[in-house]
Design a protein around this motif. Sequence first.
Motif, PDB file in Angstrom:
ATOM      1  N   UNK A  16       0.960  -1.218   0.070  1.00  0.00           N
ATOM      2  CA  UNK A  16      -0.057  -0.120   0.082  1.00  0.00           C
ATOM      3  C   UNK A  16       0.708   1.309  -0.186  1.00  0.00           C
ATOM      4  N   UNK A  17       2.120   1.367   0.329  1.00  0.00           N
ATOM      5  CA  UNK A  17       2.921   2.449   0.590  1.00  0.00           C
ATOM      6  C   UNK A  17       3.258   2.931  -1.049  1.00  0.00           C
ATOM      7  N   UNK A  18       3.457   1.996  -1.755  1.00  0.00           N
ATOM      8  CA  UNK A  18       3.520   2.479  -3.041  1.00  0.00           C
ATOM      9  C   UNK A  18       2.647   3.238  -3.663  1.00  0.00           C
ATOM     10  N   UNK A  19       1.359   2.905  -2.977  1.00  0.00           N
ATOM     11  CA  UNK A  19       0.198   3.793  -3.736  1.00  0.00           C
ATOM     12  C   UNK A  19       0.113   5.206  -3.033  1.00  0.00           C
ATOM     13  N   UNK A  20       0.641   5.189  -1.931  1.00  0.00           N
ATOM     14  CA  UNK A  20       0.602   6.478  -1.157  1.00  0.00           C
ATOM     15  C   UNK A  20       1.513   7.477  -1.933  1.00  0.00           C
ATOM     16  N   UNK A  21       2.570   6.944  -2.421  1.00  0.00           N
ATOM     17  CA  UNK A  21       3.468   8.095  -2.948  1.00  0.00           C
ATOM     18  C   UNK A  21       3.050   8.550  -4.441  1.00  0.00           C
ATOM     19  N   UNK A  22       2.187   7.792  -4.917  1.00  0.00           N
ATOM     20  CA  UNK A  22       1.405   7.852  -6.259  1.00  0.00           C
ATOM     21  C   UNK A  22       0.561   9.215  -6.112  1.00  0.00           C
ATOM     22  N   UNK A  23       0.144   9.277  -4.914  1.00  0.00           N
ATOM     23  CA  UNK A  23      -0.922  10.384  -4.741  1.00  0.00           C
ATOM     24  C   UNK A  23      -0.126  11.635  -4.032  1.00  0.00           C
ATOM     25  N   UNK A  24       0.140  12.534  -5.055  1.00  0.00           N
ATOM     26  CA  UNK A  24       1.279  13.548  -4.825  1.00  0.00           C
ATOM     27  C   UNK A  24       0.818  14.553  -3.628  1.00  0.00           C
ATOM     28  N   UNK A  25      -0.295  14.958  -3.333  1.00  0.00           N
ATOM     29  CA  UNK A  25      -0.799  15.685  -2.530  1.00  0.00           C
ATOM     30  C   UNK A  25      -0.763  15.103  -1.030  1.00  0.00           C
ATOM     31  N   UNK A  26      -1.024  13.978  -0.888  1.00  0.00           N
ATOM     32  CA  UNK A  26      -1.093  13.054   0.218  1.00  0.00           C
ATOM     33  C   UNK A  26       0.273  12.940   0.456  1.00  0.00           C
TER      34      UNK A  26
END
Length: 212
Positions: A101-111
């Motif tokens: 799931x961490x990889x998905x976090x980095x794809x959301x630039x604002x978050x």
Amino acid sequence: MALSDADVQKQIKHMMAFIEQEANEKAEEIDAKAEEEFNIEKGRLVQQQRLKIMEYYERKEKQVELQKKIQSSNMLNQARLKVLKHRDDHVASVMDEAKVMLAGITRDKAKYQAILQQLLVQGLCQLLEPALLLRCRKADQALVEQIIPGALAEYKTKVGKECQVKVDSENYLSADKTGGLEILAQKGKIKVDNTLEARLEKIGRASCRERV
């Protein structure tokens, strides 16, 4: 006056009867005494054997109780080990899912930008140093440069201090890191690992301690 033969025989018979009666009474007395001593000795031997039997079964009972305690302890330890293994397996499974799931976090630039700023503020508050060097992934350098002013302003509001922060443009986090920051002070002698992996591992360790 001379005794006749009949009188003599009568006296002899009387004496023999008296002697025989006395002998019988003495024999009865000896038999009674022997019977009493026999019963006393028999009672002593019976009591002695009874005590030996009681001691034997008391030892056996203690051995059985000790064996039961050992078996109970072993079963309890085995059950505890199974629970710990199940818990560790569960935590490892959750950690693996979280890493994905961490990889998905980095794809959301604002978050991701908000997370980076909070990680930097936390590192600043931990170190309280006048100058720091940030190390990040090469792909995150521009984003890290953007969050520095906001993090410094928040840090000053919290602790009333200022800090000079620079991004290390020569040494980056390894490519296998998902994201986050390493914050170094005093020429690298002090380091706060605020990479996403490090934060996740910290959460995992805290979870294990709470369950122990």
